[in-house]
Scaffold this motif. Structure first.
Motif, mmCIF file in Angstrom:
data_model
loop_
_atom_site.group_PDB
_atom_site.id
_atom_site.type_symbol
_atom_site.label_atom_id
_atom_site.label_comp_id
_atom_site.label_asym_id
_atom_site.label_seq_id
_atom_site.Cartn_x
_atom_site.Cartn_y
_atom_site.Cartn_z
ATOM 1 N N ASP A 51 -16.877 31.664 -38.851
ATOM 2 C CA ASP A 51 -15.540 31.075 -38.787
ATOM 3 C C ASP A 51 -14.681 31.759 -37.734
ATOM 4 O O ASP A 51 -13.869 31.119 -37.052
ATOM 5 C CB ASP A 51 -14.856 31.161 -40.153
ATOM 6 N N THR A 52 -14.850 33.081 -37.599
ATOM 7 C CA THR A 52 -14.113 33.817 -36.574
ATOM 8 C C THR A 52 -14.504 33.339 -35.183
ATOM 9 O O THR A 52 -13.646 33.117 -34.319
ATOM 10 C CB THR A 52 -14.372 35.328 -36.716
ATOM 11 N N MET A 53 -15.810 33.183 -34.930
ATOM 12 C CA MET A 53 -16.267 32.706 -33.629
ATOM 13 C C MET A 53 -15.755 31.297 -33.342
ATOM 14 O O MET A 53 -15.346 30.995 -32.210
ATOM 15 C CB MET A 53 -17.793 32.731 -33.575
ATOM 16 N N ALA A 54 -15.746 30.440 -34.363
ATOM 17 C CA ALA A 54 -15.257 29.077 -34.164
ATOM 18 C C ALA A 54 -13.771 29.087 -33.799
ATOM 19 O O ALA A 54 -13.322 28.317 -32.941
ATOM 20 C CB ALA A 54 -15.489 28.247 -35.433
ATOM 21 N N GLU A 57 -13.373 30.289 -30.187
ATOM 22 C CA GLU A 57 -13.739 29.230 -29.252
ATOM 23 C C GLU A 57 -12.645 28.172 -29.169
ATOM 24 O O GLU A 57 -12.366 27.626 -28.101
ATOM 25 C CB GLU A 57 -15.069 28.606 -29.685
ATOM 26 N N ARG A 58 -12.005 27.877 -30.301
ATOM 27 C CA ARG A 58 -10.906 26.907 -30.296
ATOM 28 C C ARG A 58 -9.748 27.399 -29.440
ATOM 29 O O ARG A 58 -9.170 26.651 -28.643
ATOM 30 C CB ARG A 58 -10.432 26.653 -31.723
ATOM 31 N N LEU A 59 -9.410 28.677 -29.596
ATOM 32 C CA LEU A 59 -8.319 29.239 -28.807
ATOM 33 C C LEU A 59 -8.674 29.294 -27.325
ATOM 34 O O LEU A 59 -7.846 29.004 -26.460
ATOM 35 C CB LEU A 59 -7.978 30.646 -29.323
ATOM 36 N N ALA A 60 -9.923 29.667 -27.023
ATOM 37 C CA ALA A 60 -10.346 29.764 -25.623
ATOM 38 C C ALA A 60 -10.310 28.404 -24.944
ATOM 39 O O ALA A 60 -10.019 28.309 -23.743
ATOM 40 C CB ALA A 60 -11.746 30.370 -25.545
ATOM 41 N N ALA A 61 -10.613 27.352 -25.702
ATOM 42 C CA ALA A 61 -10.632 26.009 -25.116
ATOM 43 C C ALA A 61 -9.238 25.567 -24.678
ATOM 44 O O ALA A 61 -9.098 24.636 -23.889
ATOM 45 C CB ALA A 61 -11.206 25.012 -26.118
ATOM 46 N N ALA A 62 -8.203 26.230 -25.197
ATOM 47 C CA ALA A 62 -6.835 25.877 -24.806
ATOM 48 C C ALA A 62 -6.457 26.465 -23.450
ATOM 49 O O ALA A 62 -5.442 26.086 -22.862
ATOM 50 C CB ALA A 62 -5.850 26.365 -25.873
ATOM 51 N N ASN A 63 -7.237 27.425 -22.951
ATOM 52 C CA ASN A 63 -6.938 28.025 -21.651
ATOM 53 C C ASN A 63 -7.167 27.009 -20.540
ATOM 54 O O ASN A 63 -8.105 26.203 -20.592
ATOM 55 C CB ASN A 63 -7.827 29.245 -21.403
ATOM 56 N N GLN A 64 -6.336 27.092 -19.522
ATOM 57 C CA GLN A 64 -6.508 26.223 -18.364
ATOM 58 C C GLN A 64 -7.405 26.933 -17.363
ATOM 59 O O GLN A 64 -7.068 28.015 -16.883
ATOM 60 C CB GLN A 64 -5.161 25.931 -17.709
ATOM 61 N N PRO A 65 -8.575 26.376 -17.046
ATOM 62 C CA PRO A 65 -9.456 27.044 -16.095
ATOM 63 C C PRO A 65 -8.830 27.072 -14.704
ATOM 64 O O PRO A 65 -8.265 26.071 -14.245
ATOM 65 C CB PRO A 65 -10.731 26.197 -16.122
#
Length: 378
Positions: A51-54, A57-65
């Motif tokens: 659950d921590t990894m998920a 990953e959710r938070l990281a997906a919000a970053n703008q590349p």
């Protein structure tokens, strides 16, 4: 579950020794407005590992590349798989200070090879086992030259990285170094090649001054290193990724006549009691370690892991690979610069030849341009 390492009995014993009845008595000197009340932050209970990894990953997906063109010593180069695989072996990742050479031969040899490669790249006689970053390497180089010359008047070229110069000014406030604008007054002179604006220049030093040359290690794949007493630079282009600003790597090489003033760690080659080749930290009686009141530096360590990664990548590239890397940087820069200068309203800061970065003037404020480009992913 909490992670305070003391048991309730141990905490009670410590409070008793201090003559206090509770932890609240211990904190009472802290103004109430600055204290955190129990439950002030709504921290959720701990999660399981999946659950921590998920969630991460959710938070990281919000970053703008972003495609990064930071420059100024920080470059988004590809790190070869070979470098990642070898540099992150546990022997290197977990190793720290090799005070016991009999159990540290691998790390010591890797640092010795790093020093050798840096000397070959810069044309200097001796290199240390690295410093923290390019800015700290510049400060240490100036300290060495001031100590060697007995003259604390320092001239810094306008083309030197301004962030590094600010670090130098900060240290100069404590050491008493005088930074001047007239090179003819200086006992120590600092210049950069290519300079902060990417211009390929032939460094000119005032006569009689001790000299520091700031270099781009990639540029040395095409350009000859400048003649100087000390050559310094930022090693980030080889080995380490950008990593949000660090850790980076301070390159530092000098002439053999200055070896006793060399800051940081120095690894040497010797023979053991059975006549076999061995590696040790050497010249340990330098002022930094022993005669501290006479020292020009208080640095006695190095960036081992980053230096090892740097050496692995440079070894992997070899002479021809380094030249190809430098050429690709120069060609990419020319392509980008020509395209920008064909855009209406954009003019060059200078028409001089550049290596892998350049300065332009834009028809709107530069900060606004950077902000708009970030919105577009740059």
């Amino acid at each position: 579950m909490h992670f305070v390492p003391h048991t309730d009995d141990e905490i009670a014993a410590m409070l008793s020794d201090m003559g206090l009845g509770s932890l609240d008595d211990l904190w009472e000197t802290i103004p109430a407005a600055l204290r955190l009340a129990a439950g002030q932050f709504a921290v959720r209970p701990g999660l399981s590992e999946p659950d921590t990894m998920a969630e991460i990953e959710r938070l990281a997906a919000a970053n703008q590349p972003l495609i990064c063109f930071a420059g100024g010593g920080a470059y988004d180069h590809e790190v070869p798989a070979t470098v990642r695989r070898l540099a992150f072996r546990s022997e290197f990742v977990t190793a720290y200070t090799p005070y016991q050479p009999e159990v540290s031969q691998g790390v010591l040899q890797a640092l010795f090879e790093y020093q050798t490669l840096l000397c070959r790249l810069t044309g200097m006689d001796v290199a240390n086992a690295s410093l923290y970053d390019g800015a700290s390497a510049l400060v240490e180089a100036v300290n060495l030259c001031v100590a060697a010359s007995g003259n604390n008047v320092v001239w810094v070229s306008e083309g030197v990285n301004p962030q590094w110069v600010e670090v130098l000014r900060t240290l100069a406030a404590g050491t008493g170094h005088q930074l001047v604008s007239d090179p003819d007054e200086a006992g120590v002179a600092v210049t950069q090649m290519p300079d902060y604006y990417g211009v390929i220049n032939a460094p000119e030093f005032p006569t009689g001054a001790k000299t520091v040359a700031v270099v781009d290690p990639v540029a040395l794949g095409l350009l000859r290193p400048p003649p100087a007493d000390v050559v310094v630079g930022e090693g980030q282009p080889f080995g380490p990724p950008l990593s949000f600003g660090g850790p980076y790597l301070g390159l530092f090489a000098t002439r053999m006549e200055h070896v006793r003033r060399l800051p940081g760690r120095l690894v040497g080659e010797t023979l053991d009691t059975e006549g076999r080749r061995a590696y040790v930290t050497t010249l340990r009686t330098r002022e930094q370690d022993i005669r501290r009141e006479k020292a020009s530096s208080n640095v006695c360590t190095n960036q081992t892991l980053i230096a090892v990664a740097w050496a692995i990548q440079l070894s992997w590239l070899g002479t021809s690979g380094l030249r190809e890397m430098a050429l690709r940087c120069a060609r990419g820069t020319k392509y980008c610069r020509d395209a920008l200068l064909n855009t209406e309203g954009i003019t060059p800061r200078t028409d001089d030849d550049v290596f892998r970065e350049f300065a332009i003037r834009t028809p709107m404020a530069a900060d606004a341009v950077v902000e708009r480009m970030a919105d577009e992913g740059f």
